[in-house]
Motif scaffolding. Structure first.
Motif: not given
Length: 504
Positions: A284-287, A318-323, A326-332, A461-463
């Motif tokens: 999946g993606c785009c939570y 909620g929308k902010n939590a779903r946004d 989508c954050q990625s620790a690897e990207r950070w 949150l993704e987990t």
């Protein structure tokens, strides 16, 4: 399937993990539900532990960017270190699994030049790995047609057809994507046919995937595919057309490479409700696009939560939590200092612009305005300028702090003028952008630490979303074999967790 002391091999273990996540998250709802554009307007830093912010405002940028990855420093407050470590222990591990160890008959083969044409490095990696996993699943459940759900330009479908010799249906809502898929498949088939003629091989050239253009809005739509006449190669179908004409039944395996939002959920529900679907492989993606049941809504088949176990806990995102999911620790961690500085500066500009809207356009602010890709465009401009004048490129946090107020104010003014244009707003005559920036600038050094602490919640949150999907399948009983595996390199593809389920 483990993360620290948590496992999800059984329904009870998964529920225990989910409960631990929810119990941990509840006190941090102020962070989860925050929108960083309101950072200055709402003084969001004041809600965070004062010791945390006092420590991090003087921390090296490289260490701040590692917070989402679970890295802490010895001199940090014990409560902050405990926060970061607990988040890490609650997150599903993302290190790429050794697929040959955990899945039988998996052989990740490199793609030929003709099959990989047009793919960037990320897409090539994803298609190489996922096609081998899907092929292994198909071989384990018996002869089946693969349905590539949300196929895009058909990369996965074509590799499964031409390299792995499976019968494939590529389904996408975009007619343009369908046309691109067909044209690309025709070129590949022509290449394979030419190669076979040159080699004198008498083998039949692999069939191109069947392409279907339709909106996959429900399980009923996907179930209809079990009766599609697959020998026709130029189908352009809607829901009604799928139920007309001569039909023949077939077994299906559903595959989705980053099927957005509810589409991944629809795949899992279809697998459960349609016996002809023998297996599903879903990434999946785009939570942020997930539909969600809240206390005010009565959505029967929302994208979150799916499982009865999580529904019973009465927890909503909620929308902010779903946004945030989508954050990625690897990207950070891979941002680098220069990109990190630019990223936080852009967040500062956007948050300061929110103050402008609040004062001069409160009616616009009430609509949650978006300025589109303004931030990315602005970042690209700065990167081009930096490449043209490398001697002036800032390389440390202290350097960025010492930039002249005039220079930063000028950049902020350009940002605001562009944002006004995007929103079709007139520039207010009494607007003093320099004064607005000076008001915000006293707290800009806090936005990096705040945003990093908040981003650290993303993997958890993704987990939670992934465990909800896993438990939905586990709740169906012992007739299924279910697993959840990180199959991609997370530095290339952060959304790398596949949910794989087969009927026994």
């Amino acid at each position: 399937m483990k993360s620290g002391k948590y496992s999800c091999n059984t329904r009870s273990e998964t529920l225990e993990w989910i409960t631990a996540i929810i119990d941990f998250l509840k006190p941090f709802s102020f962070l989860i539900n925050a929108h960083v554009v309101n950072f200055f307007k709402d003084k969001q830093w004041e809600a965070v532990d004062e010791d945390w912010m006092s420590c991090l405002r003087n921390e090296k940028l490289e260490n701040i960017l590692l917070i989402p990855s679970g890295t802490v420093q010895d001199h940090w407050p014990a409560s902050l270190k405990d926060f970061v470590h607990t988040l890490r222990s609650l997150s599903f591990p993302r290190e790429q699994a050794d697929l040959q160890t955990v899945l039988s008959d998996v052989n990740v083969a490199p793609l030929s030049t003709v099959l990989s044409q047009g793919m960037n490095l990320k897409k090539k990696h994803e298609v190489e790995v996922l096609s081998s996993v899907v092929s292994s699943v198909v071989n384990s459940v018996g002869e089946s047609t693969v349905v590539d759900v949300g196929s895009g330009q058909g990369y996965l479908a074509q590799v499964l057809s031409f390299q792995y010799k499976h019968s494939v249906v590529a389904i996408d809502s975009s007619s343009h994507h369908g046309n691109v898929t067909d044209a690309r498949a025709a070129r590949i088939r022509k290449h394979f046919a030419s190669q076979m003629r040159k080699s004198g091989s008498g083998n039949k050239c692999p069939d191109a995937p069947t392409t279907i253009t339709c909106r996959v809005l429900s399980t009923e739509m996907l179930k209809s595919l079990t009766n599609v006449p697959l020998e026709e190669n130029d189908l352009d179908l809607d829901a009604a057309a799928l139920n007309e004409g001569p039909k023949r039944s077939c077994s299906l395996v559903l595959a989705g490479l980053h099927a957005c939002g509810d589409l991944s959920v629809t795949m899992l529900r279809t697998f459960m409700e349609c016996e002809e679907v023998k297996a599903v492989v879903s990434i999946g993606c785009c939570y942020n696009l997930l539909s969600e049941k809240t206390s005010e809504s009565s959505c029967y088949k929302c994208g979150f939560p799916m499982s009865a176990g999580l529904k019973s806990l009465g927890f909503s995102l909620g929308k902010n939590a779903r946004d945030l999911a989508c954050q990625s620790a690897e990207r950070w961690s891979s941002l680098g200092e220069d990109a990190g500085l630019q990223n936080f500066e852009l967040h500062s500009f956007r948050a300061a612009f929110q103050m402008v809207l609040s004062k001069h356009y409160p009616e616009v602010l009430a609509t949650s305005p978006s300025i589109g890709r303004q931030g990315k465009a602005f970042r690209r401009q700065k990167q081009r300028k930096a490449l043209e004048t490398p001697s002036k490129l800032e390389t440390s946090r202290k350097d960025i702090d010492k930039k002249s107020t005039t220079h930063t104010s000028s950049s902020f003014e350009k940002f605001c003028l562009s944002a006004f244009s995007r929103l079709n707003l007139e520039h207010p005559q009494d607007l003093d952008l320099t004064a607005t920036w000076n008001e915000a600038n006293a707290f800009t050094e806090l936005i990096g630490p705040y945003w990093s602490i908040r981003a650290a919640l993303g993997p958890v949150l993704e987990t939670l979303i992934l465990l909800d999907r896993l438990m939905f399948l586990q709740e169906q009983g012992d007739s299924l074999e279910v697993s959840m595996l990180p199959i991609f390199d997370p530095t290339l593809s952060p959304r790398n967790v596949a949910i794989i389920a087969k009927r026994l």
